[in-house]
Scaffold this motif. Structure first.
Motif, short mmCIF file in Angstrom:
data_model
loop_
_atom_site.label_atom_id
_atom_site.label_comp_id
_atom_site.label_asym_id
_atom_site.label_seq_id
_atom_site.Cartn_x
_atom_site.Cartn_y
_atom_site.Cartn_z
N LEU A 20 5.25 63.14 -27.73
CA LEU A 20 5.87 62.93 -26.45
C LEU A 20 5.09 61.68 -25.61
O LEU A 20 4.91 61.23 -24.63
N MET A 21 3.86 61.53 -26.72
CA MET A 21 2.77 59.59 -25.92
C MET A 21 3.87 59.20 -25.43
O MET A 21 3.54 58.46 -24.16
N PRO A 22 4.63 58.66 -26.25
CA PRO A 22 5.71 57.20 -25.65
C PRO A 22 6.38 57.53 -24.59
O PRO A 22 6.60 56.94 -23.79
N VAL A 23 6.80 59.02 -24.53
CA VAL A 23 8.10 59.31 -23.03
C VAL A 23 6.75 60.03 -22.22
O VAL A 23 7.43 58.93 -21.38
N GLN A 24 5.47 59.77 -22.20
CA GLN A 24 4.79 59.89 -20.76
C GLN A 24 4.37 58.64 -20.55
O GLN A 24 4.12 58.06 -19.61
N ALA A 25 4.16 57.84 -21.71
CA ALA A 25 3.49 56.15 -21.77
C ALA A 25 4.75 55.74 -20.58
O ALA A 25 4.50 55.02 -19.48
N LEU A 26 6.02 56.28 -20.76
CA LEU A 26 6.82 55.43 -19.98
C LEU A 26 7.45 55.85 -18.34
O LEU A 26 7.60 55.00 -17.32
N LEU A 27 6.91 56.78 -18.44
CA LEU A 27 6.53 58.11 -16.99
C LEU A 27 5.57 57.46 -16.27
O LEU A 27 5.93 56.86 -15.28
N VAL A 28 4.34 56.62 -16.83
CA VAL A 28 3.36 55.94 -16.87
C VAL A 28 3.47 54.73 -15.82
O VAL A 28 3.36 54.12 -14.38
N GLN A 29 4.62 53.67 -16.39
CA GLN A 29 4.61 52.19 -16.02
C GLN A 29 5.11 52.52 -15.77
O GLN A 29 5.28 51.90 -15.04
N SER A 30 6.25 53.05 -15.43
CA SER A 30 7.98 53.45 -14.44
C SER A 30 7.19 53.90 -13.25
O SER A 30 7.93 53.88 -11.85
N GLY A 31 5.91 54.26 -13.02
CA GLY A 31 5.77 54.80 -11.58
C GLY A 31 6.01 56.70 -11.26
O GLY A 31 6.25 56.61 -9.74
#
Length: 293
Positions: A20-31
């Motif tokens: 799930l860490m890459p999923v949250q990273a994408l969410l943070v990066q996309s705003g």
């Protein structure tokens, strides 16, 4: 059996977390707004995995920016408070260098502050007020460190400079509110935790984190009681010292109320020379909203 439980919980934690860490990273990066709410869902699963049962009195406001002022006893406070509401934390700068933990903290959009330098704390005000202006809910552990779980340490007023700038400086969102949150770990394996037992759950002083975490994972399920204060407009406080006094008094009374199994409306004397300064007396508004999660 303790080692078996600890190993199973640890394996389950990494099996849940790493993918799930890459999923949250994408969410943070996309705003994406989901970057705020996804960790809330994740930590609810973590608490279930750890066997943590949370009793909640009160509710965190969801329709406005919130600054949550909380006591701090253990690293478990992070998943527990994150399971209560979608939050981000204000953490000491050292956390940014902890292996693996720093990655999780950044994914939850943690604000790092150098608590040893008063000027650095003040410089963080811009980031916190900006986050509040965007509608975030920010948690500040106002003791500046963790306690043994049997008391609330004096609040460090300097930490509030990051949330309540001095007069003339840019303030937070005009609709931002302050809510206090007290967390008390009350039972282990369903049995009440006494004064001598509670430090075993707490992580404080010079305790080594990995060995403490392993002992807790082996120990068994925990109950924690959360009391959330009524929202008060942040703008209603004249300065950081007034905000600190209000927050410390309310958190302290609710911690004592939980430790002594008092209900809202019961009289509570917090003038314990160990647990509280003798001058503290705060009336806490009762909140009938209570639930288990």
């Amino acid at each position: 059996m303790g080692a078996f439980r600890g190993g199973a919980v640890l394996a389950g934690f990494f099996a849940l977390t790493v993918p799930l860490m890459p999923v949250q990273a994408l969410l943070v990066q996309s705003g994406s707004r989901r970057a705020r709410t996804f960790p809330h869902w994740y930590h609810r699963q973590v608490c279930r995995l750890l066997g943590i049962r949370i009793k909640i009195t009160g509710k965190v406001a969801s329709d406005r920016p919130v600054l949550i002022i909380a006591n701090h006893t253990t690293w478990l406070d992070i998943p527990v408070l994150s399971a209560v509401a979608p939050v981000s934390f204000v953490a000491k700068k050292e956390v940014a260098n902890w292996p693996f933990v720093s990655s999780l903290a950044r994914l939850q959009r943690t604000v790092f502050v150098d608590r040893s330098r008063r000027t650095a704390v003040g410089a963080t005000a811009g980031e916190i007020t900006g986050r509040l202006a965007r509608g975030d809910t920010i948690v500040l552990f106002a003791e500046g460190t963790s306690s043994d779980g049997n008391r609330v340490l004096p609040f460090m007023t300097s930490l509030f400079a990051a949330a309540k700038p001095s007069a003339g400086e840019v303030g937070a969102a005009p609709d931002a509110v302050v809510q206090t949150l007290s967390a008390v770990y009350t039972r282990l394996h369903g049995l009440p935790l006494g004064r001598a037992d509670r430090p075993g759950v707490s992580w404080f002083g010079d305790m080594e984190m990995r060995s403490h975490a392993w002992e807790l994972l082996k120990a068994g399920p925990l109950d924690v009681e959360i009391r959330i204060g009524a929202p008060v407009p942040l703008a209603s406080f004249t300065d950081r010292k007034e905000l600190a006094r209000h927050s410390e008094g309310e958190v302290r009374e609710n911690v004592v109320r939980s430790l002594r199994a008092k209900q809202d409306g019961d009289k509570v004397d917090v003038a314990d020379p160990v647990a509280a300064p003798a001058a503290v007396r705060v009336r806490v508004a009762a909140d009938p909203g209570q639930k288990w999660t």
